[in-house]
Scaffold this motif. Sequence first.
Motif, PDB file in Angstrom:
ATOM      1  N   PRO A  51       0.853  -1.245   0.065  1.00  0.00           N
ATOM      2  CA  PRO A  51       0.018   0.016   0.042  1.00  0.00           C
ATOM      3  C   PRO A  51       1.096   1.246  -0.034  1.00  0.00           C
ATOM      4  N   LEU A  52       0.428   2.314  -0.635  1.00  0.00           N
ATOM      5  CA  LEU A  52       1.119   3.397  -0.804  1.00  0.00           C
ATOM      6  C   LEU A  52       0.723   4.633   0.224  1.00  0.00           C
ATOM      7  N   GLU A  53      -0.217   3.973   1.289  1.00  0.00           N
ATOM      8  CA  GLU A  53      -0.617   5.000   2.475  1.00  0.00           C
ATOM      9  C   GLU A  53      -0.503   4.022   3.747  1.00  0.00           C
ATOM     10  N   SER A  54      -0.038   4.547   4.748  1.00  0.00           N
ATOM     11  CA  SER A  54      -0.343   3.743   6.000  1.00  0.00           C
ATOM     12  C   SER A  54      -1.280   4.005   6.658  1.00  0.00           C
ATOM     13  N   LYS A  55      -1.569   3.362   7.738  1.00  0.00           N
ATOM     14  CA  LYS A  55      -2.585   3.662   8.588  1.00  0.00           C
ATOM     15  C   LYS A  55      -2.537   5.105   9.314  1.00  0.00           C
ATOM     16  N   THR A  56      -1.173   5.504   9.550  1.00  0.00           N
ATOM     17  CA  THR A  56      -1.224   7.085  10.113  1.00  0.00           C
ATOM     18  C   THR A  56      -1.180   7.907   8.996  1.00  0.00           C
ATOM     19  N   GLY A  57      -1.527   7.693   7.948  1.00  0.00           N
ATOM     20  CA  GLY A  57      -1.837   8.800   6.947  1.00  0.00           C
ATOM     21  C   GLY A  57      -0.314   9.142   6.227  1.00  0.00           C
ATOM     22  N   VAL A  58       0.665   8.279   6.391  1.00  0.00           N
ATOM     23  CA  VAL A  58       1.944   8.476   5.615  1.00  0.00           C
ATOM     24  C   VAL A  58       1.802   8.041   4.254  1.00  0.00           C
ATOM     25  N   THR A  59       2.312   8.874   3.400  1.00  0.00           N
ATOM     26  CA  THR A  59       1.937   8.608   1.975  1.00  0.00           C
ATOM     27  C   THR A  59       3.489   8.175   1.367  1.00  0.00           C
ATOM     28  N   TYR A  60       3.440   7.438   0.456  1.00  0.00           N
ATOM     29  CA  TYR A  60       4.689   6.838  -0.318  1.00  0.00           C
ATOM     30  C   TYR A  60       4.643   6.931  -1.696  1.00  0.00           C
ATOM     31  N   LYS A  61       5.814   7.395  -2.201  1.00  0.00           N
ATOM     32  CA  LYS A  61       6.069   7.638  -3.580  1.00  0.00           C
ATOM     33  C   LYS A  61       6.733   6.710  -4.359  1.00  0.00           C
ATOM     34  N   HIS A  62       6.017   5.881  -5.347  1.00  0.00           N
ATOM     35  CA  HIS A  62       6.394   4.799  -5.548  1.00  0.00           C
ATOM     36  C   HIS A  62       7.548   4.751  -6.752  1.00  0.00           C
ATOM     37  N   PHE A  63       8.673   4.162  -6.836  1.00  0.00           N
ATOM     38  CA  PHE A  63       9.612   4.360  -7.916  1.00  0.00           C
ATOM     39  C   PHE A  63       9.838   2.942  -8.807  1.00  0.00           C
ATOM     40  N   VAL A  64       8.988   2.211  -8.618  1.00  0.00           N
ATOM     41  CA  VAL A  64       8.750   0.946  -9.660  1.00  0.00           C
ATOM     42  C   VAL A  64       7.744   0.956 -10.441  1.00  0.00           C
ATOM     43  N   LYS A  65       7.717   0.361 -11.583  1.00  0.00           N
ATOM     44  CA  LYS A  65       6.520   0.438 -12.559  1.00  0.00           C
ATOM     45  C   LYS A  65       6.310  -0.964 -13.014  1.00  0.00           C
ATOM     46  N   GLU A  66       5.092  -1.151 -13.762  1.00  0.00           N
ATOM     47  CA  GLU A  66       4.834  -2.571 -14.083  1.00  0.00           C
ATOM     48  C   GLU A  66       5.920  -2.808 -14.997  1.00  0.00           C
ATOM     49  N   GLY A  67       6.277  -4.283 -15.063  1.00  0.00           N
ATOM     50  CA  GLY A  67       7.238  -5.049 -15.443  1.00  0.00           C
ATOM     51  C   GLY A  67       8.796  -4.961 -14.921  1.00  0.00           C
ATOM     52  N   ASP A  68       8.838  -4.043 -13.891  1.00  0.00           N
ATOM     53  CA  ASP A  68      10.212  -4.093 -13.191  1.00  0.00           C
ATOM     54  C   ASP A  68      10.219  -5.198 -12.275  1.00  0.00           C
ATOM     55  N   TYR A  69      11.341  -5.846 -12.328  1.00  0.00           N
ATOM     56  CA  TYR A  69      11.692  -6.851 -11.283  1.00  0.00           C
ATOM     57  C   TYR A  69      12.287  -6.295  -9.808  1.00  0.00           C
ATOM     58  N   VAL A  70      11.704  -6.904  -8.821  1.00  0.00           N
ATOM     59  CA  VAL A  70      12.261  -6.258  -7.508  1.00  0.00           C
ATOM     60  C   VAL A  70      12.646  -7.546  -7.034  1.00  0.00           C
ATOM     61  N   TYR A  71      13.686  -7.338  -5.898  1.00  0.00           N
ATOM     62  CA  TYR A  71      14.198  -8.223  -5.028  1.00  0.00           C
ATOM     63  C   TYR A  71      13.419  -8.209  -3.847  1.00  0.00           C
ATOM     64  N   LYS A  72      13.461  -9.465  -2.957  1.00  0.00           N
ATOM     65  CA  LYS A  72      13.019  -9.374  -1.632  1.00  0.00           C
ATOM     66  C   LYS A  72      13.786  -8.314  -0.990  1.00  0.00           C
ATOM     67  N   GLY A  73      13.142  -7.534  -0.124  1.00  0.00           N
ATOM     68  CA  GLY A  73      13.894  -6.475   0.641  1.00  0.00           C
ATOM     69  C   GLY A  73      14.204  -5.326  -0.315  1.00  0.00           C
ATOM     70  N   SER A  74      13.923  -5.298  -1.476  1.00  0.00           N
ATOM     71  CA  SER A  74      14.225  -3.907  -2.254  1.00  0.00           C
ATOM     72  C   SER A  74      13.023  -2.850  -1.744  1.00  0.00           C
ATOM     73  N   VAL A  75      13.563  -1.488  -1.889  1.00  0.00           N
ATOM     74  CA  VAL A  75      12.678  -0.396  -1.587  1.00  0.00           C
ATOM     75  C   VAL A  75      11.902  -0.261  -2.713  1.00  0.00           C
ATOM     76  N   VAL A  76      10.696  -0.262  -2.670  1.00  0.00           N
ATOM     77  CA  VAL A  76       9.803  -0.041  -3.933  1.00  0.00           C
ATOM     78  C   VAL A  76       9.043   1.467  -3.655  1.00  0.00           C
TER      79      VAL A  76
END
Lengths: 420, 360
Positions: free
Chosen positions: A29-54
């Motif tokens: 999710p790009l928003e937490s319970k406390t209202g902290v929002t996140y800007k994503h920098f992965v897009k469809e098709g990208d490969y991510v590793y376990k533990g990678s920052v998304v």
Amino acid sequence: MSIYIKNNKEATINRKIVEYIKPQIIYIPLESKTGVTYKHFVKEGDYVYKGSVVAINEDIKFPIHSSVSGYVIKGVKKIMNNGKKIKCIVVENDFKEKYEYKIGSKKNINKYSKEDFLELLQKSGITGLGGSDYPTFVKYRQANLKYLIVNGVECEPYITADNAIMRAYSEEILECIDAITEIMGLDKAIIAVKEDNVHVISEFNKYIGSYPNISLFGMMDEYPNGWEKILVKEILDIDYQKYPAEQGVIVENVSTIYAIYEMLKYGRPLTERVITVTGCGVKKPTNIRVKIGASMNEIMYMIDAYKKLKNPLFIAGGTMMGNSMPTDNVVITKNLNGVVVLENDNIIPTECIHCGKCSNICPQKLIPVLIKDNLNNHNKLKDLMPNKCIECGLCSYICPSKIEIREFVKKAKEDIKNGI
Amino acid sequence: MEFNVKKGIYQKTNNSVSKMMNHILISLIPFIIFSFYKNGIIPFSKNLTDVIGLFRPLIIVFIAILTGLITEYLWYKLVYKDPINLKSLFTKEYAYIDALLLSLLLPINIPLYLVAIATLLSYVLARLSEGGFTNNKINASIFGALFVGLICNGLVYLNDYEQTLYEVTPLINLCNHNFVGTNLTLINEFGGVTKFILGIIPGFLGTTGIILPLIALIYLIVNRVIKWRMCLYYLITMIISFLIIGISNNMGIWYLILNLTSGGLLFLGIYFSTDNTTTVSKFGERISGLILVILTLIFRFFFKTELDILMAIITLNLLKPLIENLVIKFNHNKTYQILTIISLILIIIILLFIILIRIS
């Protein structure tokens, strides 16, 4: 003020942790319970590793990580445990559990500098796993910290996730507490547990002798004795206004401590947690380790969870502070500590008899019945201070008329916040 | 899988309004039995009344409850246009409770038609016109008892047997002596301290004595039915006040017993200072108890009436909005709360001082 309420933990209190850490899909999710929002920098098709920052919150530079390796697929909106539908990054699990960099383990986790520790906390995306979802590193940045209270009380009925962690990892928890105490230069650490929780106490007692700066404190089995303010008052006899850090105290949930342990020992960010799945609507109540971001319906299906109920409720969280969900297709977020499936009792509330039990029981000394009566009188509402409500639910619990008084107080809180 | 949604919490106490009302009913049964004994069996055993007189206390209770039920049923049917069944009258509106309490506050020799009128008026004016159970601003039973006491001057609160022995009730006797006297004139006149403790003295139908009210108090506190802070602040302060007045005028502990058992003080202090017409919150209960002390002292020592506690409680009901404003304003301010309580205590001390001067 706290009272004994039936904790309904019998079904899972002695259950060991089982694992389901192979979800097909995870949702970030790009928003937490406390209202902290996140800007994503992965897009469809990208490969991510376990533990990678998304994704990252730009204001406090707080990241969230993928809990699996795999490809990013099209984002969707999913229901969180607070009932909100939030936009999510979606990763399809390739089941390889690949980390981007080799992860080793540190022999002596006490050997971090304070700056390194704070930086690691921030980078690991650790939040309060007891339900607050508050970025943990912010707490440790406060000046003049002296005490650490580790909250293993878990007063929420039905939920035993923390209990399971303490029984399985007592040695690791003590090692981590010792490390935090040394790194942060704290005077002492206290682990708060229920005084009648003999199994957990005996587990800790096996190793606690090696840690002179750590002690155990037994709290009565009452609700909401796991609330920070009560803990700090009971253990240290200290009052504070807004945050315990004002008085040099950090209160940390025990599951969060274990997450910090994994961070210090293995350099792992927060990607998994233990939740409790229980209730009369569950065939085999259990404590289960899951991937953060997995969907509950997949977990429930995999463990063949459901018994047949006439009118079931799916509650994300415990029965006092949890939320009833319209579906089990709910994302497991960092702050979800369990789900309870119960039969809906269909109790119809009756007229308020102004008995005053709600005001006598409120741990924040509010007068919920007067808040309810003065919802439209905003001058009186301001004096009644509904914003101080911690939403523990005791007012609704104790009401003989079965009125959901807490909902009125929440509405009043919302009105005050919106300046209505 | 889809589920129903329910807002709120998902675990509730076993307690309920019906359980609380059942506790109140259970605690009142001994008073009904006692009133039957004192006002029915005793006079009948002395051949001072007939069979109707024997059962008169129970008839009064029955007529009051029946009138209350009928009034509420008709009100729902004719005014709300929402007919209510008998079961709901008992289990939802608890329409019998106010009538039962009212009946225990009446004089034994009240004409039976007046029982019905008093009940009808109290229900219509004080209970139903405000919206019924839990919505009333003043206590319906107190209203009805006051109506009877004020309108019907000729009624005496003595049963047929008591009328052969005494002329007035202990409270009126006390007033006539300007609140000062001896054991002989104030207590032995009515048969001695034991009779006061047991409640075999003139007064309201079923509210005399110390033993039954104390048992009821303990029962209701243990079962968490009443606002115990208000009750205890009231009773303990009244006890201290009566002790001060008594000791200052060389009157022993009997003076305290006399005052506690007169005017239904104990009974009313337990049942009526604690219902929905009084304020909530710990601070609210404390100051309500102390304000009731002030009102009781004023009505008892300055108005000299059998109806002193009834008037005090009705006044407290009327003051509720003001008290509530104070509670709201000071709820999060411990200093002002303490100052308010100290101020009320000072008022009580000043009142006691004035009373002592008046009666000496």
